[in-house]
Design an enzyme around this catalytic site. Sequence first.
Site, short mmCIF file in Angstrom:
data_model
loop_
_atom_site.label_atom_id
_atom_site.label_comp_id
_atom_site.label_asym_id
_atom_site.label_seq_id
_atom_site.Cartn_x
_atom_site.Cartn_y
_atom_site.Cartn_z
N LYS A 1 62.26 -6.03 9.31
CA LYS A 1 61.83 -5.39 8.06
C LYS A 1 60.92 -4.20 8.31
O LYS A 1 61.03 -3.19 7.63
CB LYS A 1 61.19 -6.39 7.12
CG LYS A 1 59.87 -6.95 7.56
CD LYS A 1 59.41 -8.00 6.57
CE LYS A 1 58.24 -8.79 7.12
NZ LYS A 1 56.99 -8.04 7.10
N THR A 2 60.02 -4.32 9.29
CA THR A 2 59.16 -3.17 9.58
C THR A 2 60.01 -1.99 10.04
O THR A 2 59.75 -0.84 9.70
CB THR A 2 58.13 -3.53 10.66
OG1 THR A 2 57.47 -4.73 10.28
CG2 THR A 2 57.09 -2.44 10.81
N ASP B 1 55.05 -3.83 1.65
CA ASP B 1 55.40 -4.84 2.64
C ASP B 1 54.79 -6.19 2.23
O ASP B 1 53.79 -6.23 1.51
CB ASP B 1 54.86 -4.40 4.01
CG ASP B 1 55.48 -5.19 5.15
OD1 ASP B 1 56.46 -5.92 4.89
OD2 ASP B 1 54.99 -5.07 6.28
N GLU B 2 55.34 -7.29 2.71
CA GLU B 2 54.80 -8.64 2.46
C GLU B 2 54.58 -8.89 0.97
O GLU B 2 53.55 -9.41 0.55
CB GLU B 2 53.46 -8.83 3.19
CG GLU B 2 53.48 -8.50 4.66
CD GLU B 2 54.01 -9.63 5.54
OE1 GLU B 2 54.66 -10.54 5.00
OE2 GLU B 2 53.77 -9.55 6.76
N GLN C 1 57.53 -17.11 3.81
CA GLN C 1 56.34 -16.78 4.59
C GLN C 1 55.13 -16.52 3.70
O GLN C 1 54.18 -15.86 4.10
CB GLN C 1 56.61 -15.56 5.47
CG GLN C 1 57.63 -15.84 6.55
CD GLN C 1 57.79 -14.66 7.48
OE1 GLN C 1 56.87 -14.28 8.17
NE2 GLN C 1 58.98 -14.09 7.49
N ARG D 1 57.50 -16.80 15.18
CA ARG D 1 56.89 -15.70 15.94
C ARG D 1 57.45 -15.65 17.36
O ARG D 1 57.29 -14.67 18.06
CB ARG D 1 55.36 -15.86 16.06
CG ARG D 1 54.56 -15.89 14.77
CD ARG D 1 54.84 -14.74 13.88
NE ARG D 1 55.83 -15.12 12.88
CZ ARG D 1 56.50 -14.24 12.14
NH1 ARG D 1 56.28 -12.96 12.28
NH2 ARG D 1 57.39 -14.64 11.26
#
Length: 742
Positions: A43-44, A230-231, A261, A617
């Site tokens: 996504k980044t 974002d997020e 998340q 992660r």
Amino acid sequence: METDNLKATLEREFLEGLNDVQREAVLHDGGPLLILAGAGSGKTRVITHRIAHLIRVRDVPSRRILAVTFTNKAAAEMRERTETLVGPYGRDAMIRTFHSLGLQILRENASLLGLKSSFTVYDPAAQKSLAKKILKDLKVEAALLPPEAALNATERARERLLDPDSYAAETRKDPYHQSIAQFYREYHKRLREQQALDFSDLLYETVMLLQTNAQLLEMCRRRWQHLLVDEYQDTNHAQYRLVLLLAGGHRNVVVVGDDDQSIYSWRGADISNILNFEKDFPEAKVLRLEENYRSTPSILKLAASVIQNNSERREKTLFTNRPDARPPSFRLYQEEGEEARSVLSRIRELRSAGVRLNEIAVFYRTNAQSRIFEQVFREANLPHTVFGGFRFFDRKEIRDLMAYMQVLVNPLDVENFERVLANPPKGIGEKTLESARFLAGTTGIPYLEALRQLAVKPGFRGAKPINAFLANYERWTDLNESGERPSVILKTLIEESGIVEYYRKEDDPESVSRIENMQEFATALADYEDRAGAENREVDIAEFLQSVSLYSSESDPDLEEEDRQGVHLMTLHNAKGLEFRVVFFTGLEESLLPHRMSLEEGNLEEERRLVYVGITRAMEQLYLSACRFRRTGGSFDPRLPSRFLEEMGIQTRRERSYDEFDSSWSDSSRSYSERKVVSRPAPDSGSSALNLVPGDRIRHKSFGTGEIEDTEKTPAGTKLTIRFDDGTTRRFLDRYTPLERI
DNA sequence: TACGTACGTGTTTTT
DNA sequence: CACGTACGTA
């Protein structure tokens, strides 16, 4: 013609290596777009490539772009990656956290709020000291309403955009909630009197400002034609409103997030913001990024086996085309020292196998758990970096100096003034502070003026130290107002405040380091000035303090890069958004993960998401572990393996080596979980049957003889407090602790 | 009244 | 274990 060629080349470059969905997101014309991005789905990458595309292919001036994230770390990374793609062309893109965006808008428009642009942002310590005083004034018992709880409730109210009146209106009429409403009203009033805002104000006041000021809102909408968030799953109501306001005109808003998340509900994050995006923007396009580029299939499978137990989620399936490597493993240790030493030795093996240390991370649920790893790693000379714990700017001596600087900028800041008056001790005590506060409060004069008047009041005995301080203060203020460099002012403060003399006690290594820290602080400020000077920017104290205040609990901006060497130690919350080749996920025990507090709040699903975040992660290797016993504070308590291990189908009955586990687990996780092979330790292998009462004498096989001091019935069993004959006091659950009556 | 120390008590996560 | 409060001393 040539530019068209260039653009075509650039367009290809920005799409290279992206999958179809990612490309669609980058190329998206405009208008609202929701990207549901699973863990590790790039996504980044999508955000930064889209920014690059907008700037270089679509000719959007970079200053027209606003990208918002949650942490400074994430913002820094996004800025870095954008720069890699477009170099100086992206220089004016605004990439920030919600809070720093709010702070900037408020600074530029402080007068509209009735504040000076030199207003103070209170840190948690200042908030707490103000809260205590208010509760005392309101005569609310600390037992009924502790300052933390009062602050927490007001911040939640603020995040929901409720002002004191509407909060009071919707509050239940019991004394507890009435006290909170009363507190909120007073807290807000005093913050404003002191020209101060707290963290939640940075969002609240920004939203209010834009809501009531059409002209300013219009300006912001023109200024930022493209908004990327974002997020998004972690936005609270205020942040959500801010997004709606800013995107309201052009509706060019891209939000990216993953409901699995969402781990900040305790901070007001509202998962329905992402779940309802299409209601807010009916014309929204929705894209799903479901291909994971980060982890091996077995890591992903493990993550899925946990998260599928959550009921409130958008169903999605992550898949990967990566080859499998070593499957995840679990190991149960006797106590946390053994866990840490084992992680250490495994890291050494990895290092000799060619894994770089900064590709390895150790995760845990609470900051307190970092201690044992730090200790073991330090003794073994293993380079490591702890994220999120105490940092340079949190040290007492540094905070003290910042308070000194703060009151030069904002003399109405009572909290920092009182901190200054009390540190280092200068003959001005609690009683004097109280009198000054009372005088200021009853007459409405500024705190500083109250202090002056107190010093000349007939019959007041503590005038001498006050006058001495006031003389200093005036000299420092003059220095500041004459436009002296902040670093020179700081050096003056270090020399003249008496802080060095106070901390220079005997040959205590602690005090030596404190004094070094102060020097380092002055150097850091001088560097900051030089850097700003290179850009032809004037730096004043207020600006420096601001930049520090928003970095409060993250990494030190200066020591960043060099210090990033070594193994990373961090909480699960800090781990979000990051990735590592090898992850050690430690402390998977009941009451720690899920945490006891979350369980009591009924927040099991969020704890499960935390586990999901932790697992996802890991790129190549994942080591899960738990302990049978854990030292917390003074006592040494038995622990059960986390229920989440059961959900992963992991067998926790007995201690197993990594290799044993590998062979038994690798490909049959489902069948384990269906058979529910996990068994809890025997319900009572301890001393319940003895029916011990205070006064009984006992023998413990490790700690020797002692006396029962207290017994307490808890849901987990009867908790015994035992005072041993060596003077130590320990607490045990009777059912796990074999004792002998003597 | 100021300040240091001795004791007791409770313990998540963070912008 | 670390923080906050209660007490004793200058």
